[in-house]
Design a protein around this motif. Structure first.
Motif, mmCIF file in Angstrom:
data_model
loop_
_atom_site.group_PDB
_atom_site.id
_atom_site.type_symbol
_atom_site.label_atom_id
_atom_site.label_comp_id
_atom_site.label_asym_id
_atom_site.label_seq_id
_atom_site.Cartn_x
_atom_site.Cartn_y
_atom_site.Cartn_z
ATOM 1 N N ARG A 1 1.014 20.834 -6.359
ATOM 2 C CA ARG A 1 1.533 20.519 -7.705
ATOM 3 C C ARG A 1 2.138 19.126 -7.707
ATOM 4 O O ARG A 1 2.717 18.682 -6.708
ATOM 5 C CB ARG A 1 2.595 21.530 -8.116
ATOM 6 N N LEU A 2 2.020 18.456 -8.849
ATOM 7 C CA LEU A 2 2.594 17.105 -8.948
ATOM 8 C C LEU A 2 4.085 17.225 -9.225
ATOM 9 O O LEU A 2 4.513 18.073 -10.013
ATOM 10 C CB LEU A 2 1.911 16.333 -10.084
ATOM 11 N N THR A 3 4.860 16.370 -8.576
ATOM 12 C CA THR A 3 6.315 16.415 -8.799
ATOM 13 C C THR A 3 6.917 15.010 -8.611
ATOM 14 O O THR A 3 6.316 14.152 -7.972
ATOM 15 C CB THR A 3 6.980 17.464 -7.867
ATOM 16 N N PHE A 4 8.077 14.788 -9.179
ATOM 17 C CA PHE A 4 8.744 13.486 -9.065
ATOM 18 C C PHE A 4 9.606 13.426 -7.801
ATOM 19 O O PHE A 4 10.167 14.434 -7.371
ATOM 20 C CB PHE A 4 9.663 13.237 -10.259
ATOM 21 N N ALA A 5 9.725 12.220 -7.242
ATOM 22 C CA ALA A 5 10.649 11.992 -6.120
ATOM 23 C C ALA A 5 11.027 10.519 -6.167
ATOM 24 O O ALA A 5 10.372 9.733 -6.852
ATOM 25 C CB ALA A 5 9.963 12.305 -4.811
ATOM 26 N N TYR A 6 12.081 10.126 -5.462
ATOM 27 C CA TYR A 6 12.415 8.699 -5.392
ATOM 28 C C TYR A 6 12.000 8.126 -4.045
ATOM 29 O O TYR A 6 12.077 8.810 -3.023
ATOM 30 C CB TYR A 6 13.917 8.493 -5.617
ATOM 31 N N GLY A 7 11.541 6.885 -4.056
ATOM 32 C CA GLY A 7 11.143 6.225 -2.815
ATOM 33 C C GLY A 7 11.516 4.756 -2.878
ATOM 34 O O GLY A 7 12.234 4.319 -3.785
ATOM 35 N N ALA A 8 10.987 3.996 -1.914
ATOM 36 C CA ALA A 8 11.293 2.557 -1.881
ATOM 37 C C ALA A 8 10.745 1.900 -3.140
ATOM 38 O O ALA A 8 9.739 2.340 -3.686
ATOM 39 C CB ALA A 8 10.632 1.945 -0.652
ATOM 40 N N SER A 9 11.427 0.851 -3.622
ATOM 41 C CA SER A 9 10.967 0.245 -4.869
ATOM 42 C C SER A 9 9.955 -0.867 -4.591
ATOM 43 O O SER A 9 9.937 -1.459 -3.517
ATOM 44 C CB SER A 9 12.143 -0.271 -5.683
ATOM 45 N N ASP A 10 9.112 -1.094 -5.576
ATOM 46 C CA ASP A 10 8.052 -2.100 -5.496
ATOM 47 C C ASP A 10 8.683 -3.496 -5.403
ATOM 48 O O ASP A 10 9.258 -4.002 -6.366
ATOM 49 C CB ASP A 10 7.190 -1.965 -6.759
#
Ligand code: SAH
Length: 359
Positions: A183-192
């Motif tokens: 399933r698709l879900t949101f998460a936070y990661g390193a920024s562009d």
């Protein structure tokens, strides 16, 4: 639909999470599954209704504003007339019908009517409604000849991809789309790292920890192009969309069959939009041209005489058609309807007058 979600999950497993902008681009413009590649998406049988579908008066008033702006600029010819994202084509059809009697206007854009449209079914509908004007379909504004440019865009910028960032104690993080058990879900990661937030925000360093911002490099690029063209060759742009002045937190939303749904639930079969940051648009376009203050749609339409025009049309109506007509007037102008969520700006060359209605 399930096939597209399966492929997105596969892609995330192989190549890592997508930025929200990459997800939007795929969901809306994937050549095979993208929402804006085919399908009659707008109207009662589609997923959402736009102002030109509510009433012909919307296009009539904006058409007259654009044509009067052309007259005020000294009736240049030839000019390029362009619409970004014409949908079924009704907005431009209403604009062109209303401006037939503006002397010289239709002759000025003859052979230079351009439509920027990615959806093949919308292109077909536009060809049906606008064929007599011999439009040409282009992929981007820079495919137009270097002429004074008269441009209309309603609900186009809100479909352009946005990046979403959150400020943490350790710096900015980017909101991403990843997957969990298929399933698709949101998460936070390193920024562009290639994005410079100061291009979009006023003093990002002063924002509090926890702040969420949305920025759209593609919208900025487009606004720069419009401003540069109008600054160099002349013309007027009228841009209307929902949004506000500055970024407004996380506004990505999905709509399917007239209902909001979770943004990751139906990639390719739900509309996906984000609020337009008119301050960012104004800053980018303003580098080369003059940009009006942002105005609410209700106020703009009142300035352009919507009450009088509605009144004239109402004279031939009665019963339920009169009720529909009155409801359309309310829908376009009342703050609780489309009157204040939608905003407009006008872009003209430095020193020129704004399009009528924009103050
Ligand atoms: N202006 C119309 C339709 C708004 S919906 C109206 O007011 O009713 C958005 C429109 O933009 C659709 O026509 C859609 O197919 C088109 N569109 C969205 N993203 C696009 C893109 N990247 N390139 C070209 N057209 C796009």
């Amino acid at each position: 639909m399930h096939e597209f979600r399966r492929r997105l999950v596969e892609r995330i497993r192989n190549r890592g999470p997508l930025s929200v902008a990459e997800y939007m681009r795929a969901a809306l413009q994937d050549p095979e599954f993208g929402y804006y590649r085919s399908g009659m998406r707008i109207g009662r049988n589609g997923d959402f209704v736009t102002s030109p579908e509510v009433s012909q008066v919307f296009g009539e008033l904006l058409g007259l504003s654009l044509a009067q702006s052309w007259a005020a600029h000294g009736r240049p010819r030839p000019i390029g007339l362009v619409e970004l994202g014409p949908g079924p084509g009704s907005l431009l059809a209403d604009m062109l019908r209303a401006t037939r009697l503006v002397e010289g206007f239709h002759g000025a854009f003859r052979k230079n009517l351009y439509l920027v449209e990615s959806n093949e079914d919308f292109r077909r509908s536009q060809a049906n409604l606008l064929g007599a004007y011999e439009p040409e379909w282009i992929d981007r504004i820079d495919d137009m000849p270097e002429l004074p440019m008269y441009l209309i865009a309603n609900e186009f910028l809100d479909c352009l991809p946005v990046h979403v960032f959150r400020k943490s104690a350790g710096g900015w993080q980017e909101k991403q789309v990843t997957e969990c058990r298929g399933r698709l879900t949101f998460a936070y990661g390193a920024s562009d790292a290639s994005i410079d937030l100061t291009d979009f925000l006023v003093r990002p360093d002063d924002l509090r920890v926890g702040s969420i911002v949305e920025i759209s490099p593609q919208t900025r690029e487009l606004a720069l192009t419009i401003g540069k063209r109008i600054g160099r060759f002349g013309g007027t742009a009228i841009i209307i969309d929902y949004g506000g002045w500055g970024t407004d937190g996380f506004t990505l939303q999905a709509v399917r069959r007239h209902r909001k749904c979770p943004p990751l639930a139906y990639p390719g079969s739900a509309d996906l939009t984000a609020h337009v940051d008119f301050r960012a648009v104004s800053k980018a376009a303003g580098a080369h041209a003059r940009v009006s203050a942002m105005i609410e749609q209700g106020e703009l339409l009142r300035n352009l005489g919507i009450a009088e025009r509605m009144h004239v049309l109402a004279e031939n109506l009665s019963g339920s058609s009169l009720q529909v007509h009155l409801a359309a007037h309310r829908r376009l102008t009342l703050p609780i309807e489309m009157g204040s969520t939608f905003k407009g700006i006008s872009i003209v060359p430095d020193g020129a007058m704004f399009a009528p209605g924009f103050g």
